[in-house]
Design an enzyme around this catalytic site. Sequence first.
Site, PDB file in Angstrom:
ATOM      1  N   SER A  50       0.854  -1.199   0.000  1.00 30.68           N
ATOM      2  CA  SER A  50       0.000   0.000   0.000  1.00 30.68           C
ATOM      3  C   SER A  50       0.885   1.242   0.000  1.00 30.68           C
ATOM      4  CB  SER A  50      -0.886   0.001   1.244  1.00 30.68           C
ATOM      5  OG  SER A  50      -0.093   0.261   2.395  1.00 30.68           O
ATOM      6  N   ASP A  83      -1.243  -1.814  -3.978  1.00 29.21           N
ATOM      7  CA  ASP A  83      -2.590  -1.828  -3.398  1.00 29.21           C
ATOM      8  C   ASP A  83      -3.103  -0.389  -3.255  1.00 29.21           C
ATOM      9  OD1 ASP A  83      -4.800  -3.003  -2.125  1.00 29.21           O
ATOM     10  OD2 ASP A  83      -3.897  -2.848  -0.129  1.00 29.21           O
ATOM     11  N   HIS A 188     -12.755  -2.208   5.050  1.00 31.09           N
ATOM     12  CA  HIS A 188     -11.410  -2.409   5.596  1.00 31.09           C
ATOM     13  C   HIS A 188     -11.416  -2.368   7.125  1.00 31.09           C
ATOM     14  CE1 HIS A 188     -10.401  -0.880   1.457  1.00 31.09           C
ATOM     15  NE2 HIS A 188      -9.648  -1.965   1.525  1.00 31.09           N
ATOM     16  N   GLY A 189     -10.437  -3.019   7.725  1.00 33.44           N
ATOM     17  CA  GLY A 189     -10.222  -2.884   9.163  1.00 33.44           C
ATOM     18  C   GLY A 189     -10.870  -3.987   9.982  1.00 33.44           C
ATOM     19  N   HIS A 219     -11.937  -6.784  -1.580  1.00 35.84           N
ATOM     20  CA  HIS A 219     -11.122  -6.114  -0.553  1.00 35.84           C
ATOM     21  C   HIS A 219     -11.802  -6.315   0.800  1.00 35.84           C
ATOM     22  CE1 HIS A 219      -8.234  -3.461  -2.859  1.00 35.84           C
ATOM     23  NE2 HIS A 219      -8.857  -4.161  -3.794  1.00 35.84           N
ATOM     24  N   GLY A 220     -11.131  -5.855   1.844  1.00 35.90           N
ATOM     25  CA  GLY A 220     -11.749  -5.881   3.180  1.00 35.90           C
ATOM     26  C   GLY A 220     -12.211  -7.266   3.575  1.00 35.90           C
ATOM     27  N   ASP A 265      -5.306  -8.028   5.113  1.00 36.25           N
ATOM     28  CA  ASP A 265      -4.301  -7.261   5.847  1.00 36.25           C
ATOM     29  C   ASP A 265      -4.583  -7.326   7.352  1.00 36.25           C
ATOM     30  OD1 ASP A 265      -2.453  -5.490   6.785  1.00 36.25           O
ATOM     31  OD2 ASP A 265      -3.081  -3.789   5.589  1.00 36.25           O
TER      32      ASP A 265
END
Length: 341
Positions: A50, A83, A188-189, A219-220, A265
């Site tokens: 990223s 990313d 995300h997260g 994603h996420g 991630d």
Amino acid sequence: MPLMTTKPMFDLAYDGGFAVGAFNVNNMELAQAILDACAKEKSPLILQISKGARKYANIRYLKAIIDAGVAEYPDLPIAVHCDHGDTIDLINTCVKDGYTSVMIDGSHHPYEENVRLTAEAVKVAHAAGVVVEAELGMLGGIEEDVVGMDAHEYEKNVEKFLTDPNEAADFYKRTGIDSLAVAIGTSHGAFKFKHEAKLAFNRIEQIMKTCPGLPLVMHGSSSVPQEFIDLVNKYGGAMPNAKGVPEDQIAMAVQKYGVCKVNIDTDLRLALTAKIREVFATKPAEFDPRNYLGPGREALTKMVQRKLHVLNSAGKADVINKHWEKLGKPMPNYYGKGKAA
Ligand code: G3H
Ligand code: 13P
Ligand code: ZN
């Protein structure tokens, strides 16, 4: 040296009922753990970097770590991916740095601007033999350098942010992208859902119909396993109400709905942090970084191995290498006139 674009991977993923894990790299321990796990499981992988990672680690160090990792595992199919790239300058830099895949994320721009930016990124990257992922729709969650919105606000209004299947078809036609990150309810997260965790599977199905042949990306996609949250909280952390995408829903998106790339991630961050917290809490006199980063790296390896089984990519390295050879080992021009160096 099977450093490759994502094409040979995605060519086989859809029919093979697997997805390729794209794991974020920020330091040496992460790179080593991801590669070690994929070697143990004979799995293809995408190492993704990223903008925040470039800033944190200094891209020269990160590039040297990744180059070392690629050389260390000559039998693993590996793609190196940017990313959430956000400017043409960054795409140009990544192409020159030898990335084999880039993401241009214009999803926070108005639609026409996203089309314009993405088409320009495709022109730049394809001229060098590098593949391009773009994003349409809006994801929730806010990371250091990724534009999004509060994940819980996102959850409340999720329908209006999901990828529109007809827009996706127009976007695909006008930009020439190689893969598309879709908004289907992930964010995300570590705090993705306040209520029931639920993906919009019907959207994936519709997008597959309007964009046949276009590999889709999620994603996420961290699952935020409860046992890791419990460990973090037990050893002094404070992450109440953390929640991710259940692993059975990820497996379903991959095996039943054909998602080809899954970004992870947060689960890596959690595994490393939980283990380091445990060492600090149980061995308060410990001060040698090797004695907490080492166990952290082992925990990371196990986490990645677990993911490779959820994605069903374990054991798929050989077929991808064979397919890559059959395609003539195409490589970005950076590595020498479209062939592997
Ligand atoms: O998609 C976002 C990734 O988790 C990267 O996060 O910008 O904090 O490195 P970062
Ligand atoms: P998570 O935060 O769910 O791990 O998602 C990571 C990601 O999408 C990176 O692009
Ligand atoms: Zn992302």
